[in-house]
Structures are given as C-alpha cells and as structure tokens.
Motif scaffolding. Structure first.
Motif: not given
Length: 307
Positions: A57-71
């Motif tokens: 799981i590359q950082a750039q992918y988890s970054y955008i997914v986790l941000n979407a969930v957090l928002i």
C-alpha cells in the motif's frame, strides 16, 4: 479589466499551490521514504502503513483514501465546510507523490542526484521542504488535510489548544514507528528531527499553523475596505476615530482581526483599491470569540450549560 486581473490572480494562486504540493511531495518521496524514515502528521502515518505492508500500500494511495474518509467523518461530526482548494491540494499532493515515485534518479540514495552522506541531514532537509510546501499551501488558502482536520475536531470538543493537539498527534504518529519489527528508537528520533525542523520553519513561512493577525488600516478608501471585510470575508470591523497630529485632521482607522488564510487576500484587495494605504500587521497568539477559537472548558461543562 478587474475581472481579467481577478482570473489571473486565481490562476497564479493555483500555480503556486501546485508547486507547493510538489515541494511537499519531494520531502517524502525523495528523502524520507527512500531512506525508510517517517515523521509526524498524516503523511507520516501513511509511510508507516507503506512500511508495515512491505510497500503493498503506497503512501500516496493511503494518503488520499484516508483523507477522503476523514473529511466525511469531519463533515458528519462538525459540519466543516471544505473549500475546493483543500480538495485540490489533497489530490495534487497525491499526484505529485505518484510522479516523483517514478523518478528514482532523484532519490536521496547513494549514487543518486540528491544523495546526502550525513543521515541526520535527511530529515532536516525534508522538514524544510515540507514546511515550505505546506506553508505556501496554507498561505494561499488551501490545506493538505490530515492532522489539520483531526486537530480541529479535538479542539472543538475538548479544552485542548490547536498547537497542543498538533503536537500530541505528531508525537503519537512518530511513536507508531516503534511497532514495526525492523524499526528502532533511532528511527523514531529521525522523525522527531523532521518534526522539530518543520515546526521551526512553518513559523517562518506563514507565522504559525493557526495564527491570527490584528490589522490597523489607514486609507482614504476605508469604507470600501470595511465593506469588503464585512461582506466578502465575513469578518467584523471596528472603526476607530483618530487624529493625525501633523495635519490635525480626523480620519477613520480600521481595526480588524483575521485568520492567517485571509491575510493575503485582504492585502491584495487593499493594494488594488488604494496603493497608498498604510497598514500595520501584528501576529496574535490567540483569539477567542465568534469566527475564531471557542473558549472551552470541556464536554461536561458544555453539556451542563445546555441543560
């Protein structure tokens, strides 16, 4: 003419935001991640996920997914409104990391262009780059999400200042690196070095993560400026009656309290309508009241007041 200038200013802002996102991505994809380092913030958490999954799981992918969930969680819990610039910066940062990850010649590794012999310098360089990138993003009205959102949620319900919330979250993320079997205390210390460098530099770039400013504006166009602040920026304005001692003439002076994000926009507007305006800007450590931070004593007391 003004409409054209406005569009050019918006275009310039987004070009700067784009460049800032790439600078932010450079800190991680060129220095921290190739050397197996992590630090505080949401990006630090994403790198730990990358290391824990062996790069699956590359950082750039988890970054955008986790941000979407957090928002989504933040909107449900607090009703926070996220501007397009914030969403743009989150997406652009992920894209920038994807682009830079495919250019290994730029990694800070032996034989590569940005190789640094002294290991301790790597988190320092990364901290400077990250602070510059995020600082420019914040200055031009954007946000990279992550711990910014979490800190706001904590600050809303508990009597914890935003700066303390950021520090606690960053330290928690740094310490999570110790749960990985191949990492040790020295690896966490590199993250703390990056965190300290970032904290010192962010003050230089934007005057602090959550700073507010007090402005005094002296201008012949004070009425137009006051209307702009009230109607377009949704801020209050206090008009002070003053007298110039040299001319002995009375004039109106505007006293304004604004957030860091609004400072650049107000400065540009004042310069456009009155190039001869005189303005003083003073950083304010804390501002409590409507439109700024709320005076909090904890959830229990808040509930008691509602009863």
């Amino acid at each position: 003419m003004k409409l054209k200038e406005g569009k050019l200013n918006i275009l310039k802002d987004y070009l700067i935001l784009t460049a800032a996102c790439f600078i932010f991505a450079m800190a991680w994809e060129m220095f921290m991640i190739p050397n197996g380092m992590s630090a505080g913030g949401f990006m630090g958490l994403c790198t730990i996920i990358q290391y824990a999954t062996g790069g699956l799981i590359q950082a750039q992918y988890s970054y955008i997914v986790l941000n979407a969930v957090l928002i989504v969680i933040a909107v449900m819990a607090m009703g926070i409104g996220f501007g397009f610039r914030t969403l743009y910066c989150i997406a652009m940062s992920s894209l920038a990391m994807e682009v830079l990850a495919d250019i290994p010649a730029l990694y800070s590794l032996p034989g590569m262009f940005f190789y640094v012999r002294e290991t301790v310098l790597i988190p320092i360089i990364a901290g400077v780059l990250e602070a510059t990138g995020i600082g420019l993003v914040l200055r031009y009205g954007g946000s990279t999400g992550g711990t910014d959102i979490v800190a706001l949620m904590i600050n809303k319900y508990w009597p914890v200042s935003l700066s303390a919330a950021f520090l606690i979250l960053d330290l928690l993320v740094c310490s999570m690196l110790l749960f990985l079997p191949e990492k040790n205390f020295s690896d966490m210390c590199y993250g703390l070095v990056e965190l300290v460098t970032f904290s010192l530099m962010i003050d230089t770039v934007v005057g602090g993560k959550k700073s507010s400013f007090q402005l005094m504006v002296f201008s012949r166009e004070h009425e137009r400026i006051a209307d702009y602040i009230l109607n377009d920026m949704d801020r209050g304005v206090t008009v002070l009656r003053a007298q110039g001692w040299y001319t002995k003439k009375e004039r109106d002076v505007l006293l304004v309290l604004i957030s860091r994000k609004q400072l650049a926009a107000l400065s540009r507007y004042i310069k456009e309508i009155d190039p001869k305006a005189f303005m003083t800007v003073s950083p304010v450590g804390a501002v409590y009241g409507e439109g700024f931070e709320e005076i909090k004593t904890g959830i229990r007391k808040k509930k008691a007041n509602l009863e």
